[in-house]
Design a protein around this motif. Structure first.
Motif, PDB file in Angstrom:
ATOM      1  N   MET A   1     -38.844  80.554  24.484  1.00  0.00           N
ATOM      2  CA  MET A   1     -38.196  80.526  23.666  1.00  0.00           C
ATOM      3  C   MET A   1     -36.371  81.631  23.864  1.00  0.00           C
ATOM      4  SD  MET A   1     -37.261  82.043  19.632  1.00  0.00           S
ATOM      5  CE  MET A   1     -38.832  82.352  19.250  1.00  0.00           C
ATOM      6  N   TYR A   2     -35.269  80.812  23.828  1.00  0.00           N
ATOM      7  CA  TYR A   2     -34.386  80.889  24.274  1.00  0.00           C
ATOM      8  C   TYR A   2     -33.801  82.397  23.321  1.00  0.00           C
ATOM      9  CZ  TYR A   2     -34.242  77.537  27.672  1.00  0.00           C
ATOM     10  OH  TYR A   2     -34.357  76.610  28.392  1.00  0.00           O
ATOM     11  N   LYS A   3     -33.060  83.865  24.020  1.00  0.00           N
ATOM     12  CA  LYS A   3     -32.775  84.222  22.601  1.00  0.00           C
ATOM     13  C   LYS A   3     -31.133  84.716  23.023  1.00  0.00           C
ATOM     14  CE  LYS A   3     -36.652  87.418  21.879  1.00  0.00           C
ATOM     15  NZ  LYS A   3     -36.040  88.189  20.355  1.00  0.00           N
ATOM     16  N   LYS A   4     -30.732  84.684  24.242  1.00  0.00           N
ATOM     17  CA  LYS A   4     -29.408  84.549  24.450  1.00  0.00           C
ATOM     18  C   LYS A   4     -28.839  83.673  25.259  1.00  0.00           C
ATOM     19  CE  LYS A   4     -26.764  88.561  26.452  1.00  0.00           C
ATOM     20  NZ  LYS A   4     -26.112  90.029  27.365  1.00  0.00           N
ATOM     21  N   ILE A   5     -28.138  82.790  24.236  1.00  0.00           N
ATOM     22  CA  ILE A   5     -26.851  81.116  24.736  1.00  0.00           C
ATOM     23  C   ILE A   5     -25.398  81.590  25.337  1.00  0.00           C
ATOM     24  CG2 ILE A   5     -26.957  79.286  24.193  1.00  0.00           C
ATOM     25  CD1 ILE A   5     -30.127  79.348  22.636  1.00  0.00           C
ATOM     26  N   LEU A   6     -25.763  81.181  26.001  1.00  0.00           N
ATOM     27  CA  LEU A   6     -23.911  80.660  26.256  1.00  0.00           C
ATOM     28  C   LEU A   6     -23.727  79.833  26.506  1.00  0.00           C
ATOM     29  CD1 LEU A   6     -21.410  82.142  27.498  1.00  0.00           C
ATOM     30  CD2 LEU A   6     -22.539  81.582  29.870  1.00  0.00           C
ATOM     31  N   VAL A   7     -22.302  79.446  24.951  1.00  0.00           N
ATOM     32  CA  VAL A   7     -21.877  77.858  25.220  1.00  0.00           C
ATOM     33  C   VAL A   7     -20.533  78.164  25.386  1.00  0.00           C
ATOM     34  CG1 VAL A   7     -21.862  76.450  23.011  1.00  0.00           C
ATOM     35  CG2 VAL A   7     -23.202  77.377  22.797  1.00  0.00           C
ATOM     36  N   PRO A   8     -19.837  77.199  26.461  1.00  0.00           N
ATOM     37  CA  PRO A   8     -18.682  77.062  26.414  1.00  0.00           C
ATOM     38  C   PRO A   8     -18.129  76.655  25.643  1.00  0.00           C
ATOM     39  CG  PRO A   8     -20.556  76.443  29.009  1.00  0.00           C
ATOM     40  CD  PRO A   8     -21.163  76.515  27.575  1.00  0.00           C
ATOM     41  N   PHE A   9     -16.722  76.343  25.313  1.00  0.00           N
ATOM     42  CA  PHE A   9     -16.281  76.376  24.478  1.00  0.00           C
ATOM     43  C   PHE A   9     -14.347  76.004  24.345  1.00  0.00           C
ATOM     44  CE2 PHE A   9     -14.613  75.990  19.800  1.00  0.00           C
ATOM     45  CZ  PHE A   9     -15.631  75.041  19.450  1.00  0.00           C
ATOM     46  N   ASP A  10     -14.387  74.327  24.397  1.00  0.00           N
ATOM     47  CA  ASP A  10     -13.508  73.568  24.614  1.00  0.00           C
ATOM     48  C   ASP A  10     -13.004  73.166  23.712  1.00  0.00           C
ATOM     49  OD1 ASP A  10     -14.463  71.266  25.120  1.00  0.00           O
ATOM     50  OD2 ASP A  10     -13.602  70.754  27.009  1.00  0.00           O
ATOM     51  N   ASP A  11     -13.175  73.404  22.103  1.00  0.00           N
ATOM     52  CA  ASP A  11     -13.312  72.874  21.071  1.00  0.00           C
ATOM     53  C   ASP A  11     -13.055  71.395  21.332  1.00  0.00           C
ATOM     54  OD1 ASP A  11     -12.224  74.082  18.851  1.00  0.00           O
ATOM     55  OD2 ASP A  11     -10.016  75.021  19.513  1.00  0.00           O
ATOM     56  N   SER A  12     -14.206  70.546  22.221  1.00  0.00           N
ATOM     57  CA  SER A  12     -14.379  69.251  21.742  1.00  0.00           C
ATOM     58  C   SER A  12     -15.105  68.987  21.475  1.00  0.00           C
ATOM     59  CB  SER A  12     -13.915  68.534  23.516  1.00  0.00           C
ATOM     60  OG  SER A  12     -15.662  69.246  24.065  1.00  0.00           O
ATOM     61  N   GLU A  13     -15.124  67.281  20.911  1.00  0.00           N
ATOM     62  CA  GLU A  13     -16.466  67.357  19.998  1.00  0.00           C
ATOM     63  C   GLU A  13     -17.949  67.511  20.668  1.00  0.00           C
ATOM     64  OE1 GLU A  13     -16.892  66.727  16.632  1.00  0.00           O
ATOM     65  OE2 GLU A  13     -15.407  67.279  16.656  1.00  0.00           O
ATOM     66  N   PRO A  14     -17.906  67.421  22.198  1.00  0.00           N
ATOM     67  CA  PRO A  14     -18.970  67.890  22.364  1.00  0.00           C
ATOM     68  C   PRO A  14     -19.494  69.019  22.884  1.00  0.00           C
ATOM     69  CG  PRO A  14     -17.577  65.888  24.169  1.00  0.00           C
ATOM     70  CD  PRO A  14     -16.544  66.897  23.469  1.00  0.00           C
ATOM     71  N   ALA A  15     -18.534  70.280  22.803  1.00  0.00           N
ATOM     72  CA  ALA A  15     -18.674  71.528  22.709  1.00  0.00           C
ATOM     73  C   ALA A  15     -18.692  71.863  21.705  1.00  0.00           C
ATOM     74  CB  ALA A  15     -17.280  72.181  23.493  1.00  0.00           C
ATOM     75  N   ARG A  16     -18.161  71.411  19.945  1.00  0.00           N
ATOM     76  CA  ARG A  16     -18.794  71.880  19.012  1.00  0.00           C
ATOM     77  C   ARG A  16     -20.658  71.496  18.392  1.00  0.00           C
ATOM     78  NH1 ARG A  16     -15.552  73.151  15.232  1.00  0.00           N
ATOM     79  NH2 ARG A  16     -16.491  71.719  14.148  1.00  0.00           N
ATOM     80  N   HIS A  17     -20.604  69.613  19.294  1.00  0.00           N
ATOM     81  CA  HIS A  17     -22.332  70.063  18.937  1.00  0.00           C
ATOM     82  C   HIS A  17     -23.483  70.660  19.778  1.00  0.00           C
ATOM     83  CE1 HIS A  17     -21.781  64.549  17.870  1.00  0.00           C
ATOM     84  NE2 HIS A  17     -20.898  66.067  17.731  1.00  0.00           N
ATOM     85  N   ALA A  18     -22.690  70.845  21.551  1.00  0.00           N
ATOM     86  CA  ALA A  18     -23.748  71.850  22.200  1.00  0.00           C
ATOM     87  C   ALA A  18     -23.928  73.270  21.153  1.00  0.00           C
ATOM     88  CB  ALA A  18     -22.987  71.981  23.661  1.00  0.00           C
ATOM     89  N   LEU A  19     -22.468  73.628  20.266  1.00  0.00           N
ATOM     90  CA  LEU A  19     -22.698  74.994  19.740  1.00  0.00           C
ATOM     91  C   LEU A  19     -23.378  75.155  18.214  1.00  0.00           C
ATOM     92  CD1 LEU A  19     -21.452  78.045  19.142  1.00  0.00           C
ATOM     93  CD2 LEU A  19     -19.628  77.030  18.124  1.00  0.00           C
TER      94      LEU A  19
END
Length: 155
Positions: A1-19
């Motif tokens: 299980m992941y405890k510390k996840i990094l989400v690059p975010f550029d305000d795009s829909e794919p980035a929102r789905h990733a978050l």
């Protein structure tokens, strides 16, 4: 299980789905998500900028690095506020979410930040609609190639 996840975010829909997916992975655990916003500001500490400033006479013989540093801090704080407002609808009470802003090229900054801050996973959208719109997926592809941290690509 992941405890510390990094989400690059550029305000795009794919980035929102990733978050949204990253938040689901850690929800109900003590895991945390860090939303990373990469900006490409000028490097005011660069020697070439200092020389150009002196040559133009704009700043005289010396740069007021304190004033420039204050501008950088304010710009970073403004980015954090902007990202926070943008992701507010995705984050629930009890989610452990932080926001980081770094200056640099997206693919290198993402890989370096994940490695340096010891993240377990990078979760990112399959393509962003940021600066490199003409080369769809190039940041994601580059991160996949360069990262030593596992990368979860979300469609």
């Amino acid at each position: 299980m992941y405890k510390k996840i990094l989400v690059p975010f550029d305000d795009s829909e794919p980035a929102r789905h990733a978050l949204a997916n990253a938040l689901e992975l850690v929800r109900g655990t003590d895991g945390e998500v860090c939303v990373l916003n990469v900006v490409e500001w000028r490097d005011y500490n660069a020697e070439t900028f200092k020389i150009a400033s002196r040559m133009s006479g704009v700043t005289g013989d010396s740069l007021d690095m304190g004033s420039i540093s204050a501008l950088d801090v304010e710009a970073e704080n403004e980015e954090v506020r902007r990202v926070s407002a943008s992701i507010d609808d995705l984050v629930s009470e009890g989610d452990h979410v932080s926001i980081a802003v770094v200056n640099g090229s997206p693919h290198d900054s993402i890989v370096d930040y994940a490695r340096d801050m010891d993240f377990d996973c990078i979760t990112m959208g399959h393509r962003g609609m940021g600066v490199i719109r003409g080369m769809l997926g190039s940041v994601c592809y580059s991160v996949l190639q360069k990262s030593t941290v596992p990368v979860l690509v979300v469609k």
